[in-house]
Each structure stands twice: as C-alpha cells, then as structure tokens.
Design a protein around this motif. Structure first.
Motif, PDB file in Angstrom:
ATOM      1  N   VAL A   1     -15.877  23.031  10.527  1.00  0.00           N
ATOM      2  CA  VAL A   1     -15.675  24.396  10.034  1.00  0.00           C
ATOM      3  C   VAL A   1     -14.638  25.141  10.854  1.00  0.00           C
ATOM      4  O   VAL A   1     -14.122  26.174  10.409  1.00  0.00           O
ATOM      5  CB  VAL A   1     -17.004  25.182  10.034  1.00  0.00           C
ATOM      6  CG1 VAL A   1     -17.981  24.573   9.046  1.00  0.00           C
ATOM      7  CG2 VAL A   1     -17.619  25.226  11.427  1.00  0.00           C
ATOM      8  N   TYR A   2     -14.323  24.643  12.044  1.00  0.00           N
ATOM      9  CA  TYR A   2     -13.338  25.317  12.880  1.00  0.00           C
ATOM     10  C   TYR A   2     -11.912  24.843  12.608  1.00  0.00           C
ATOM     11  O   TYR A   2     -10.971  25.365  13.210  1.00  0.00           O
ATOM     12  CB  TYR A   2     -13.662  25.097  14.367  1.00  0.00           C
ATOM     13  CG  TYR A   2     -14.887  25.854  14.827  1.00  0.00           C
ATOM     14  CD1 TYR A   2     -14.830  27.226  15.058  1.00  0.00           C
ATOM     15  CD2 TYR A   2     -16.101  25.199  15.017  1.00  0.00           C
ATOM     16  CE1 TYR A   2     -15.956  27.924  15.475  1.00  0.00           C
ATOM     17  CE2 TYR A   2     -17.232  25.893  15.434  1.00  0.00           C
ATOM     18  CZ  TYR A   2     -17.147  27.251  15.663  1.00  0.00           C
ATOM     19  OH  TYR A   2     -18.257  27.947  16.069  1.00  0.00           O
ATOM     20  N   TRP A   3     -11.740  23.860  11.750  1.00  0.00           N
ATOM     21  CA  TRP A   3     -10.411  23.300  11.532  1.00  0.00           C
ATOM     22  C   TRP A   3      -9.378  24.335  11.065  1.00  0.00           C
ATOM     23  O   TRP A   3      -8.220  24.290  11.502  1.00  0.00           O
ATOM     24  CB  TRP A   3     -10.462  22.135  10.545  1.00  0.00           C
ATOM     25  CG  TRP A   3      -9.103  21.568  10.269  1.00  0.00           C
ATOM     26  CD1 TRP A   3      -8.438  21.558   9.076  1.00  0.00           C
ATOM     27  CD2 TRP A   3      -8.216  20.960  11.214  1.00  0.00           C
ATOM     28  NE1 TRP A   3      -7.209  20.981   9.219  1.00  0.00           N
ATOM     29  CE2 TRP A   3      -7.046  20.597  10.521  1.00  0.00           C
ATOM     30  CE3 TRP A   3      -8.307  20.691  12.580  1.00  0.00           C
ATOM     31  CZ2 TRP A   3      -5.966  19.979  11.150  1.00  0.00           C
ATOM     32  CZ3 TRP A   3      -7.232  20.073  13.209  1.00  0.00           C
ATOM     33  CH2 TRP A   3      -6.081  19.717  12.496  1.00  0.00           C
ATOM     34  N   PRO A   4      -9.711  25.290  10.169  1.00  0.00           N
ATOM     35  CA  PRO A   4      -8.710  26.289   9.792  1.00  0.00           C
ATOM     36  C   PRO A   4      -8.138  27.044  10.986  1.00  0.00           C
ATOM     37  O   PRO A   4      -6.932  27.308  11.054  1.00  0.00           O
ATOM     38  CB  PRO A   4      -9.482  27.239   8.865  1.00  0.00           C
ATOM     39  CG  PRO A   4     -10.559  26.384   8.293  1.00  0.00           C
ATOM     40  CD  PRO A   4     -10.963  25.466   9.410  1.00  0.00           C
ATOM     41  N   VAL A   5      -8.984  27.384  11.961  1.00  0.00           N
ATOM     42  CA  VAL A   5      -8.515  28.089  13.154  1.00  0.00           C
ATOM     43  C   VAL A   5      -7.730  27.147  14.057  1.00  0.00           C
ATOM     44  O   VAL A   5      -6.647  27.491  14.556  1.00  0.00           O
ATOM     45  CB  VAL A   5      -9.701  28.688  13.935  1.00  0.00           C
ATOM     46  CG1 VAL A   5      -9.213  29.387  15.198  1.00  0.00           C
ATOM     47  CG2 VAL A   5     -10.475  29.659  13.067  1.00  0.00           C
ATOM     48  N   ILE A   6      -8.263  25.950  14.254  1.00  0.00           N
ATOM     49  CA  ILE A   6      -7.598  24.980  15.122  1.00  0.00           C
ATOM     50  C   ILE A   6      -6.203  24.653  14.594  1.00  0.00           C
ATOM     51  O   ILE A   6      -5.233  24.578  15.366  1.00  0.00           O
ATOM     52  CB  ILE A   6      -8.442  23.695  15.232  1.00  0.00           C
ATOM     53  CG1 ILE A   6      -9.748  23.982  15.966  1.00  0.00           C
ATOM     54  CG2 ILE A   6      -7.670  22.596  15.960  1.00  0.00           C
ATOM     55  CD1 ILE A   6     -10.734  22.826  15.947  1.00  0.00           C
ATOM     56  N   SER A   7      -6.078  24.468  13.285  1.00  0.00           N
ATOM     57  CA  SER A   7      -4.786  24.113  12.700  1.00  0.00           C
ATOM     58  C   SER A   7      -3.759  25.230  12.894  1.00  0.00           C
ATOM     59  O   SER A   7      -2.579  24.964  13.151  1.00  0.00           O
ATOM     60  CB  SER A   7      -4.942  23.791  11.214  1.00  0.00           C
ATOM     61  OG  SER A   7      -5.437  24.903  10.491  1.00  0.00           O
ATOM     62  N   ILE A   8      -4.206  26.475  12.786  1.00  0.00           N
ATOM     63  CA  ILE A   8      -3.285  27.601  12.980  1.00  0.00           C
ATOM     64  C   ILE A   8      -2.784  27.650  14.417  1.00  0.00           C
ATOM     65  O   ILE A   8      -1.581  27.787  14.676  1.00  0.00           O
ATOM     66  CB  ILE A   8      -3.971  28.924  12.594  1.00  0.00           C
ATOM     67  CG1 ILE A   8      -4.043  29.046  11.074  1.00  0.00           C
ATOM     68  CG2 ILE A   8      -3.242  30.134  13.186  1.00  0.00           C
ATOM     69  CD1 ILE A   8      -4.754  30.263  10.573  1.00  0.00           C
ATOM     70  N   PHE A   9      -3.701  27.525  15.371  1.00  0.00           N
ATOM     71  CA  PHE A   9      -3.293  27.558  16.772  1.00  0.00           C
ATOM     72  C   PHE A   9      -2.438  26.347  17.136  1.00  0.00           C
ATOM     73  O   PHE A   9      -1.521  26.452  17.967  1.00  0.00           O
ATOM     74  CB  PHE A   9      -4.517  27.622  17.679  1.00  0.00           C
ATOM     75  CG  PHE A   9      -5.242  28.942  17.619  1.00  0.00           C
ATOM     76  CD1 PHE A   9      -4.562  30.121  17.341  1.00  0.00           C
ATOM     77  CD2 PHE A   9      -6.610  29.021  17.821  1.00  0.00           C
ATOM     78  CE1 PHE A   9      -5.212  31.338  17.272  1.00  0.00           C
ATOM     79  CE2 PHE A   9      -7.271  30.233  17.764  1.00  0.00           C
ATOM     80  CZ  PHE A   9      -6.568  31.398  17.488  1.00  0.00           C
TER      81      PHE A   9
END
Length: 236
Positions: free
Chosen positions: A79-87
């Motif tokens: 579920v954290y992938w959207p944030v991880i991908s942006i960073f």
C-alpha cells in the motif's frame, strides 16, 4: 472478446499467463456482442474470458490465477508503493539535475521540491477525490473546505519555487504554513485521536494509510521552509 470497439484486457492477460506457464493456447476470439452473448448462455457464465484446460472449465482470469497457484492481482501487495514510487522518481530527477554537484543543500532542496511537485500532481489530477479524503483529518480544511482545493496549488507553487533562484521569502512562508498545519493534523488524527484513515498525500483514491510517512512528509516541508527562510534572513 475481440471486436472493433472492444478488446478484453483480461483475455490478453490470461493468454499471456498461460503461454508463460508453458501451455499451448487455442485462442478462440468472440468477434461480436452476439457471439459473446451466445457463448455466455451456452456455458452459463456472466463474464468472459473463460479458460478451459484439457476440457476442464477453469473460469475467468482470476480463477486461472488461483488454479495456477498465483496470487490475486487485486491483492494489495504494497500500500505504500504510490508514495515510494514518487520519492524514488524525485530522487532520480534530483540526481539527473544536480550531479556532479557536491552541494548537499542543493540536493536536499531539489529532492524536496521535486517531491512536492509530484505529490501536487497526484492531488490535482482528481481534486474532488483528494478533497474528500483530505477534509476528514486536516484541521483547517475541516473548518474551511475551500482550503482543501487550494492546498495542492500551494504545494505546487512552493515546490516550483524551491527549484528556482527566487528568494525564500516568496515561498518559505507557504511551505512553513502548509507543512505545519499538515503535521499538526496528521499527529492529532493518528497519534492523539487514534483514527485509522487513508492518506490524501498521493490523491484520494489510494490505500496509503495516514501515519508516519504522512507526518514525515509534512515535517520535511516545514523544515525545508524554515531552513530556507533562516538562510534568507541571515543573508539580508
């Protein structure tokens, strides 16, 4: 189903999966709505594609994955992938624009600036969905809903300015303001009120939980604004 107006994506996925698993596929296309309706009625099914292995009816794409021991593609893997991908993208763009500079301050400010730009785009692409989530925990947006609509553009503005040579006085107060309000809101909702909410940081249509990452994002924005403002004032 493969017609002039529609190509079934799950049919393509099923065919690809079977071929990767070593099956020889007899792909029987349904080339019209009439053929599709007749096929559904004949096999007493509601959806296509339908996969048969050695004359055994397996079912649709999800049933095929289960039959082959594959996890459901609907399962939330991270579920954290959207944030991880942006960073991660922000870090790569920072590297591309700052290398081979060894100025640590420039690297940090660029990374924060690019991160803010990417996060703002995620919010702006579906502003209604973002605001629906944001107003459930942001202490200012709860009282003044219009702030939820303005917030992404303030974030965008501050992020752009961080990447320019503009004096910090033009953007640091905004970064400090939205970062402070955001940090207070997340801390209150998560650590004081113990509420389980979804974070609107990457838009309102994700399952990213509101918590430590959301708090860190706001603290980083607040810290960057304070840091740049102090440098500006000490040089003035």
């Amino acid at each position: 189903m493969h017609t002039s107006s529609h190509i079934c994506p799950f049919g393509l996925r099923a065919k690809d999966l079977l071929e990767r698993e070593g099956f020889k596929v007899d792909d029987q296309l349904l080339k019209s709505r009439e053929q599709t309706d007749e096929f559904k009625a004949a096999h007493n099914v509601d959806t296509t594609p339908q996969i048969f292995i050695n004359d055994q009816q397996i079912g649709g794409y999800e049933a095929l994955r289960e039959h082959l021991g594959k996890p459901s593609h609907k399962a939330k893997k991270n579920v954290y992938w959207p944030v991880i991908s942006i960073f991660l993208v922000a870090l790569l763009v920072t590297f591309a624009t700052r290398f081979p500079s060894d100025n640590a301050r420039e690297w940090v400010m660029s990374f924060i600036g690019f991160s803010m730009l990417l996060l703002a785009v995620q919010k702006i692409r579906d502003i209604h969905s973002f605001t629906n989530s944001f107003i459930t925990y942001d202490v200012l947006a709860m009282r003044h809903l219009r702030y939820a609509y303005i917030y992404p553009y303030l974030e965008l503005y501050a992020g752009v300015c961080m990447l320019t040579a503009l004096p910090a006085i033009y953007y640091a107060p905004i970064a400090i303001f939205i970062g402070l309000i955001g940090a207070v809101s997340v801390f209150k909702a998560v650590y004081l009120d113990k509420r389980e909410l979804k974070c609107a940081c990457v838009g309102g249509d994700t399952d990213v939980p509101l918590g430590f990452i959301s708090l860190t994002e706001n603290v980083a924005m607040l810290g960057a604004g304070v840091f740049m403002l102090i440098i500006f004032l000490t040089k003035s």
